[in-house]
Design a protein around this motif. Structure first.
Motif, PDB file in Angstrom:
ATOM      1  N   UNK A 341       0.821  -1.213   0.000  1.00 13.22           N
ATOM      2  CA  UNK A 341       0.000   0.000   0.000  1.00 13.22           C
ATOM      3  C   UNK A 341       0.851   1.258   0.000  1.00 13.22           C
ATOM      4  N   UNK A 342       2.084   1.146   0.496  1.00 15.29           N
ATOM      5  CA  UNK A 342       2.964   2.313   0.541  1.00 15.29           C
ATOM      6  C   UNK A 342       3.783   2.490  -0.731  1.00 15.29           C
ATOM      7  N   UNK A 343       3.791   1.473  -1.612  1.00 13.61           N
ATOM      8  CA  UNK A 343       4.596   1.564  -2.820  1.00 13.61           C
ATOM      9  C   UNK A 343       3.972   2.541  -3.810  1.00 13.61           C
ATOM     10  N   UNK A 344       4.825   3.284  -4.552  1.00 10.46           N
ATOM     11  CA  UNK A 344       4.262   4.163  -5.600  1.00 10.46           C
ATOM     12  C   UNK A 344       3.822   3.394  -6.834  1.00 10.46           C
ATOM     13  N   UNK A 345       4.284   2.141  -6.972  1.00  8.80           N
ATOM     14  CA  UNK A 345       3.880   1.315  -8.111  1.00  8.80           C
ATOM     15  C   UNK A 345       2.504   0.727  -7.834  1.00  8.80           C
ATOM     16  N   UNK A 346       1.589   0.849  -8.784  1.00  5.03           N
ATOM     17  CA  UNK A 346       0.246   0.312  -8.636  1.00  5.03           C
ATOM     18  C   UNK A 346       0.280  -1.196  -8.828  1.00  5.03           C
ATOM     19  N   UNK A 347      -0.323  -1.943  -7.876  1.00  2.68           N
ATOM     20  CA  UNK A 347      -0.315  -3.397  -7.897  1.00  2.68           C
ATOM     21  C   UNK A 347      -1.757  -3.879  -7.829  1.00  2.68           C
ATOM     22  N   UNK A 348      -2.105  -4.844  -8.724  1.00  2.00           N
ATOM     23  CA  UNK A 348      -3.436  -5.452  -8.721  1.00  2.00           C
ATOM     24  C   UNK A 348      -3.268  -6.938  -8.997  1.00  2.00           C
ATOM     25  N   UNK A 349      -3.920  -7.781  -8.152  1.00  2.00           N
ATOM     26  CA  UNK A 349      -3.842  -9.225  -8.300  1.00  2.00           C
ATOM     27  C   UNK A 349      -5.209  -9.773  -8.652  1.00  2.00           C
ATOM     28  N   UNK A 350      -5.230 -10.668  -9.686  1.00  2.00           N
ATOM     29  CA  UNK A 350      -6.452 -11.319 -10.125  1.00  2.00           C
ATOM     30  C   UNK A 350      -6.259 -12.821 -10.003  1.00  2.00           C
ATOM     31  N   UNK A 351      -7.367 -13.532  -9.647  1.00  2.00           N
ATOM     32  CA  UNK A 351      -7.280 -14.973  -9.505  1.00  2.00           C
ATOM     33  C   UNK A 351      -7.457 -15.650 -10.864  1.00  2.00           C
ATOM     34  N   UNK A 352      -7.571 -16.981 -10.850  1.00  2.00           N
ATOM     35  CA  UNK A 352      -7.676 -17.715 -12.105  1.00  2.00           C
ATOM     36  C   UNK A 352      -8.968 -17.412 -12.852  1.00  2.00           C
ATOM     37  N   UNK A 353      -9.980 -16.940 -12.123  1.00  2.00           N
ATOM     38  CA  UNK A 353     -11.249 -16.585 -12.772  1.00  2.00           C
ATOM     39  C   UNK A 353     -11.256 -15.134 -13.204  1.00  2.00           C
ATOM     40  N   UNK A 354     -10.098 -14.478 -13.170  1.00  2.00           N
ATOM     41  CA  UNK A 354      -9.905 -13.100 -13.602  1.00  2.00           C
ATOM     42  C   UNK A 354     -10.638 -12.108 -12.711  1.00  2.00           C
ATOM     43  N   UNK A 355     -10.834 -12.482 -11.440  1.00  2.00           N
ATOM     44  CA  UNK A 355     -11.469 -11.561 -10.491  1.00  2.00           C
ATOM     45  C   UNK A 355     -10.410 -10.896  -9.627  1.00  2.00           C
ATOM     46  N   UNK A 356     -10.643  -9.650  -9.286  1.00  2.00           N
ATOM     47  CA  UNK A 356      -9.709  -8.875  -8.472  1.00  2.00           C
ATOM     48  C   UNK A 356      -9.734  -9.393  -7.033  1.00  2.00           C
ATOM     49  N   UNK A 357      -8.545  -9.773  -6.522  1.00  2.00           N
ATOM     50  CA  UNK A 357      -8.454 -10.266  -5.139  1.00  2.00           C
ATOM     51  C   UNK A 357      -7.607  -9.340  -4.262  1.00  2.00           C
ATOM     52  N   UNK A 358      -6.800  -8.474  -4.885  1.00  2.00           N
ATOM     53  CA  UNK A 358      -6.021  -7.534  -4.087  1.00  2.00           C
ATOM     54  C   UNK A 358      -5.653  -6.338  -4.951  1.00  2.00           C
TER      55      UNK A 358
END
Length: 828
Positions: A341-358
């Motif tokens: 959350x403190x990083x300036x780089x935007x991070x997004x994680x999706x599961x195998x069903x292509x849903x956003x998990x983080x």
């Protein structure tokens, strides 16, 4: 003693009776009574009657005493006879018991030989040993197994030395069993050897089997005690029947017996374990995770109980650390989330069903998306559609194909990188990294600022290039690939490189080939090439280049980051010309010194022959073998002899120095007597000492001994030092010779009380042809101390000089003492 006391009592009693019969005469003792008897008839009758009565009483008492003693001795004889009969019966019974089975008794009294009794046929070849050979049975190794023989011998030794009893089961060499029992009895050591019966053998075998089972059980118990987890066994009633050491420590009991009454788990936990085991049935005991107090602390345990034939067994495994690690992992994951959350780089994680998990905070800020929308775990495609509707994605003519290409990263094996140029002017570096468990992780890095910095950097590099291009010194930069990346105008002008060649970024070999037309020396160019293209070690290099027009350049190659190399050239023609002039002058001076030494050596050799003749003829004149001399002629002959001797010494010194310089002088090592050597050197100066009125003080310990050295050279060293000290001493002064010895060194010191010398003079006195003549009558060519230092250093020693104006001079020569082997070799 008792009879003497009785007789004494009887005599006393008789005397009393006589005294009572005799009347007053008893007061004077027996002699008075007898004397009174002889006085008169009346007195005689009364006294005789008294004596008769006394004798009668005395005899009666003696008879009674005699009868009493006989009666008592008769009773004692009867008692002794009964005791003897009892002992004989006991002896017979003991002998019957001893002979009832095959056994042997060995008795030792003190450290004497043993007394053997009984049947030893089972031990010694089936024969009974002779009574005069009792030690044959005690040779245990002759009829017992070797290990049993050693055990029995050690046990017997302990019995005889310390009275330690024992009981052993032994096996003979033919396979029979023998029981050995030892004990100490009334100061004696008793050994009983008995052959066991068949039933006894079976009992021994059973006992051995039982002992083996006990040892196995003990080993199993030790193994279970070594397990750090609490273990227990319950009987059919559910009570604890055995626990291991870890269980004892867990319930904080004093010992295992006390722990059998303490339960590790409470009633509710034990019931849960029992029900879980019943539920599992034949599948085995169930494992439950419970909390319990272990060694005073609350711990989390995985408890398992299983039913066995004799009850139940259980184990409790402490998983508190595992739970702690699991909790730490969860906390670490939470910390990672906070870090992302403190990083300036935007991070997004999706599961195998292509849903956003983080997603982190930078992701929300980058796309300005609603938090409720993101918490609803939208699909990746839905997010892309919303961003396109808000005109936050790069403009695409065929958005559907572009979107399909982006979502194809879910099926990729490796990470994919792309550049997105947004309508608002920002530039994004997008990395889509597939997860091993399925799904995708997006990294959105805003590189807009980096691109601006790169532009500024390129501008700065152009400025630096222009600056270097205006320098007068030639400068060139070669890249990690060995190509010329930059060369200023001075470099191109010096080596006559055209602009077309520089624009092609030539390799270092091409540049060196062009430069060698003006500087043909190949060696420095090889070093420069190695400094530029070297891979193993990158270090700075300095070398000198000579151009055909006479210009001299100092070249320096300095490594730069990323494998580049900076080459700089400086014109040092003027300083080189000055250096050459100084070098030529120094060479001329060295040749002059060499010429001087050659001349002196040659003259010394040429002077030695005529000087030897002069000395010989002078000795003939002095000996007056060719005729008598007058007094003045003798004086002149002595002067010629002394002057010739001094000149010969100087010539010999010069020749010795020449031999040392040529490396041809070798030492003749031998065992040198120190005292004799010092005295020999002093004898050569006795005339000078007497003439100069100078005293000599020799300080040599009595046990100074000897050492391995060249005796002739040591005498020459002392002679030169003493000559120098005498020359610098005034009449009436004392020259001291001091010799000391240690375990590894021998020091010879010559001390004078002359005027001394300042520090700047003392620093030159060991140089050749240097002579200190300050305030003295001493003159010389200045070779004495130089010879001394050369000879001492040939011996592996050192020379030290201590002097000060008005304080005299001390010269110390230190010689290493050879080892014993070297001394023996020199003596041989």
């Amino acid at each position: 003693m008792r009879v003497d006391r009785t007789a004494h009592a009887v005599v006393c009693a008789g005397a009393v009776v006589v005294a009572m019969a005799g009347g007053p005469a008893h007061a004077a003792g027996p002699e008075a009574s007898i004397w009174t008897i002889g006085l008169g008839p009346h007195t005689h009758n009364a006294a005789g009657l008294a004596i008769l009565i006394g004798l009668t009483v005395f005899s009666t008492i003696l008879s009674l005493l005699h009868m009493r003693e006989r009666t008592r001795w008769s009773h004692r004889e009867a008692e002794l006879a009964d005791e003897l009969a009892h002992l004989r019966g006991a002896h017979d019974r003991a002998e019957m018991l001893l002979n009832s089975e095959r056994q042997v008794l060995v008795t030792w009294t003190g450290r004497g030989p043993g007394l053997v009794e009984g049947d030893a046929g089972f031990a010694v070849d089936g024969r009974r040993p002779a009574s005069d050979d009792p030690e044959r049975l005690l040779q245990f190794e002759a009829w017992l197994q070797p290990s049993d023989a050693r055990d029995l011998a050690a046990a017997v030794e302990g019995l005889r030395a310390r009275g330690t009893g024992f009981r052993l089961n032994l096996r003979t060499q033919d396979g029979r069993f023998v029981e050995a029992q030892g004990q100490a009895l009334t100061g004696r050591a008793l050994l009983r050897l008995r052959e066991t019966t068949e039933e006894r053998r079976e009992l021994i075998d059973l006992r051995l089997t039982l002992d083996e089972a006990r040892r196995g059980l003990s080993a199993l118990g030790s193994l279970l005690d070594a397990i750090p987890q609490p273990l227990w066994r319950r009987n059919r009633d559910g009570a604890l029947a055995w626990v291991n050491t870890a269980y004892v420590a867990a319930v904080e009991a004093e010992n295992r017996e006390a722990a059998l009454g303490l339960e590790l788990l409470d009633r509710q936990a034990r019931d849960l374990v029992a029900r879980a085991d019943e539920t599992r049935g034949a599948a085995g005991g169930a494992t439950l995770r419970l909390s319990a107090v272990v060694a005073g602390g609350l711990r989390i345990l995985d408890v398992t109980e299983s039913e066995v034939e004799a009850g139940r067994v259980g184990i409790a495994v402490d998983v508190s650390e595992l739970e702690s690690v699991r909790a730490d992992l969860q906390r670490q994951m939470d910390a990672n989330v906070r870090t992302l959350d403190q990083l300036p780089t935007a991070v997004a994680m999706f599961d195998a069903r292509q849903r956003l998990i983080f997603h982190n905070a930078a992701y929300r800020q980058l796309w300005d998306l609603d938090q409720p929308f993101l918490e609803g775990r939208p699909l990746d495609g839905e997010i892309l559609d919303r961003l396109r509707a808000a005109r936050k994605l790069p403009e695409q003519a065929d958005f559907k194909s572009w979107k399909a290409d982006i979502l194809a990263a879910y099926r990729a094996v490796e990470a994919r990188e792309a550049w997105w140029y947004l309508p608002d002017g920002r530039s994004l570096r997008v990395v889509a990294d597939p997860n091993p468990q399925g799904g995708l992780t997006y990294l959105f890095d805003d590189v807009s600022e980096n691109m601006k910095l790169e532009s500024r950097y390129n501008a700065l590099m152009r400025v630096q290039a222009e600056t270097l291009d205006t320098l007068k010194e030639p400068v060139a930069v070669f890249g990690a690939d060995g190509r010329l990346t930059f060369a200023n105008r001075a470099f191109a002008t010096l080596w006559r490189l055209d602009a077309e060649t520089l624009s092609e970024r030539p390799r270092v070999d091409t540049v060196i080939e062009a430069c060698r037309d003006l500087s043909p020396n190949e060696e420095p160019w090889l070093d420069i090439r190695g400094a530029i293209t070297g891979l193993e070690s990158r270090a700075g290099l300095t070398c000198r280049l000579e151009v055909v027009d006479g210009t001299v350049l100092d070249c320096a190659a300095q490594p730069l980051p990323e494998g580049a190399t900076l080459l700089t050239l400086i014109d040092v023609t003027a300083s080189v010309n000055v250096e050459r002039a100084l070098t030529d002058k120094n060479d001329a001076l060295e040749r002059t010194a060499q010429l001087r030494d050659t001349f002196v050596n040659h003259v010394s050799y040429e002077l030695r022959s005529p000087l030897t003749n002069i000395i010989g003829f002078t000795q003939l004149l002095g000996d007056e073998t060719v005729g008598a001399l007058n007094e003045r002629q003798r004086e002149y002959s002595g002067h010629i002899m002394r002057s010739s001797g001094a000149l010969l010494v100087m010539i010999n010194d010069i020749l010795d120095l020449a031999s040392i310089d040529a490396g041809s002088l070798e030492l003749s090592r031998e065992v040198v007597d120190v005292r004799a050597t010092v005295e020999a050197a002093v004898r050569g100066l006795e005339d000078r000492l007497a003439e100069a009125a100078i005293d000599l003080d020799l300080d040599l310990p009595e046990d100074i001994g000897s050492f391995v050295a060249d005796g002739k050279r040591v005498r020459q060293i002392l002679f030169n030092l003493l000559s120098n000290a005498v020359g610098f001493s005034s009449p009436g002064q004392t020259v001291r010779v001091e010799v000391r010895r240690s375990a590894s060194e021998l020091t010879l010191a010559v001390i004078d009380r002359g005027p001394g010398m300042p520090e700047e003079v003392a620093a030159r006195v060991f140089d050749r042809f240097e002579s200190n003549t300050l305030g003295t009558r001493h003159r010389g060519v200045g070779l004495g101390l130089s010879i001394v230092r050369s000879f001492v250093e040939l011996h592996g020693g050192r020379v030290e000089l201590e002097s000060a104006p008005g304080a005299g001079t001390r010269v110390t020569c230190t010689f290493p003492i050879a080892t014993t082997n070297a001394r023996r070799a020199a003596a041989e």
